[in-house]
Design a protein around this motif. Structure first.
Motif, PDB file in Angstrom:
ATOM      1  N   SER A 184       0.831  -1.212   0.000  1.00  0.00           N
ATOM      2  CA  SER A 184       0.000   0.000   0.000  1.00  0.00           C
ATOM      3  C   SER A 184       0.862   1.258   0.000  1.00  0.00           C
ATOM      4  O   SER A 184       0.443   2.322  -0.472  1.00  0.00           O
ATOM      5  N   ILE A 185       2.095   1.148   0.521  1.00  0.00           N
ATOM      6  CA  ILE A 185       3.028   2.275   0.538  1.00  0.00           C
ATOM      7  C   ILE A 185       3.925   2.246  -0.683  1.00  0.00           C
ATOM      8  O   ILE A 185       4.154   3.265  -1.339  1.00  0.00           O
TER       9      ILE A 185
ATOM     10  N   ASN B 244       2.270  10.630   1.877  1.00  0.00           N
ATOM     11  CA  ASN B 244       0.969  11.274   1.704  1.00  0.00           C
ATOM     12  C   ASN B 244      -0.130  10.610   2.521  1.00  0.00           C
ATOM     13  O   ASN B 244      -1.127  11.253   2.870  1.00  0.00           O
ATOM     14  N   ASP B 245       0.034   9.321   2.829  1.00  0.00           N
ATOM     15  CA  ASP B 245      -1.008   8.605   3.580  1.00  0.00           C
ATOM     16  C   ASP B 245      -0.665   8.403   5.037  1.00  0.00           C
ATOM     17  O   ASP B 245      -1.338   7.658   5.740  1.00  0.00           O
TER      18      ASP B 245
END
Length: 235
Positions: free
Chosen positions: A149-150, A229-230
């Motif tokens: 996810s990263i 960003n997350d």
């Protein structure tokens, strides 16, 4: 007036960050190794050109003296300049090749930070943003399949990845020894820039989001962290 310096600001993520911080009211020094390109970018963006080769001690000293004479302090330093460099094949890499990458990505950031620390200490709310990469995360390198996810695709690159891991540790050490400053590393993600031949799936605007966000934090913001960003990125 917020005085900001961005290294490698004549193109890519550095230029987009400069554009947005100028729009936010910052006075931005456009650090660039090529004087002409820096002047062109500064004229386009409304920033101040600053000749700055982060691999050269004399160039960095002269840049610090110029900012000191003109502004008296520095509120935000964005260590953005970086290279992919040679020495990324772990089988064939030589020490000299790896040193070439480190000269910019590691020693360059230290050289600039050290030279500008007195001006940052003169600021009421100093901020340093070190532009790193999730490829420099030891946690992700140990188990990339757990962190898609990263970092959807993990690229093994001995010199580049290890240089960003070193930059992360440098960030942590500066943050520990300068508690009055907000000092963080950021991961823009795989962004389409000249650095990677415009192969990244993100736009420059998307990649610059986290750099801009951390450049705008106040004295109550985080320090000594690694952010994308997350949210936080594993060390």
């Amino acid at each position: 007036m917020t005085i900001t310096l961005i290294t490698g600001a004549n193109r890519g993520l550095g230029k987009e960050t400069a554009r947005r911080l100028i729009a936010a009211g910052h006075t931005v020094y456009i650090g660039a190794r090529d004087k002409r390109l820096g002047e062109e970018a500064a004229a386009e963006l409304g920033g101040r050109p600053l000749a700055l080769d982060i691999t050269d001690d004399a160039s960095v000293r002269a840049a610090a003296e110029q900012v000191g004479a003109e502004a008296g302090c520095l509120d935000v330093l964005v260590n953005n300049a970086g290279i992919i460099g040679p020495g990324n094949d772990a089988h064939d890499a030589t020490a000299e090749q790896v040193r070439t990458t480190y000269e910019t990505n590691v020693f360059g950031a230290v050289r600039v930070t050290h030279a500008f620390l007195p001006l940052l200490e003169a600021s009421e709310s100093p901020v340093i943003v070190n532009v790193s990469s999730s490829l420099g995360s030891l946690g992700i390198a140990a188990a990339p399949e757990r962190h898609t996810s990263i970092l959807p695709v993990y690229y093994p690159a001995l010199a580049y990845n290890s240089s960003k891991a070193a930059l992360n540790m440098i960030t942590a050490q500066y943050a520990r020894t300068h508690p009055k400053m907000r000092i963080n590393a950021v991961d823009p993600g795989h962004t389409a820039t000249d650095l990677n031949g415009h192969t990244g799936p993100q736009t420059v605007a998307e990649g610059a989001d986290i750099i801009v966000r951390m450049a705008l934090i106040g004295p109550d913001g985080p320090t000594g962290g690694f952010f994308g960003n997350d949210g936080p990125v594993p060390w």
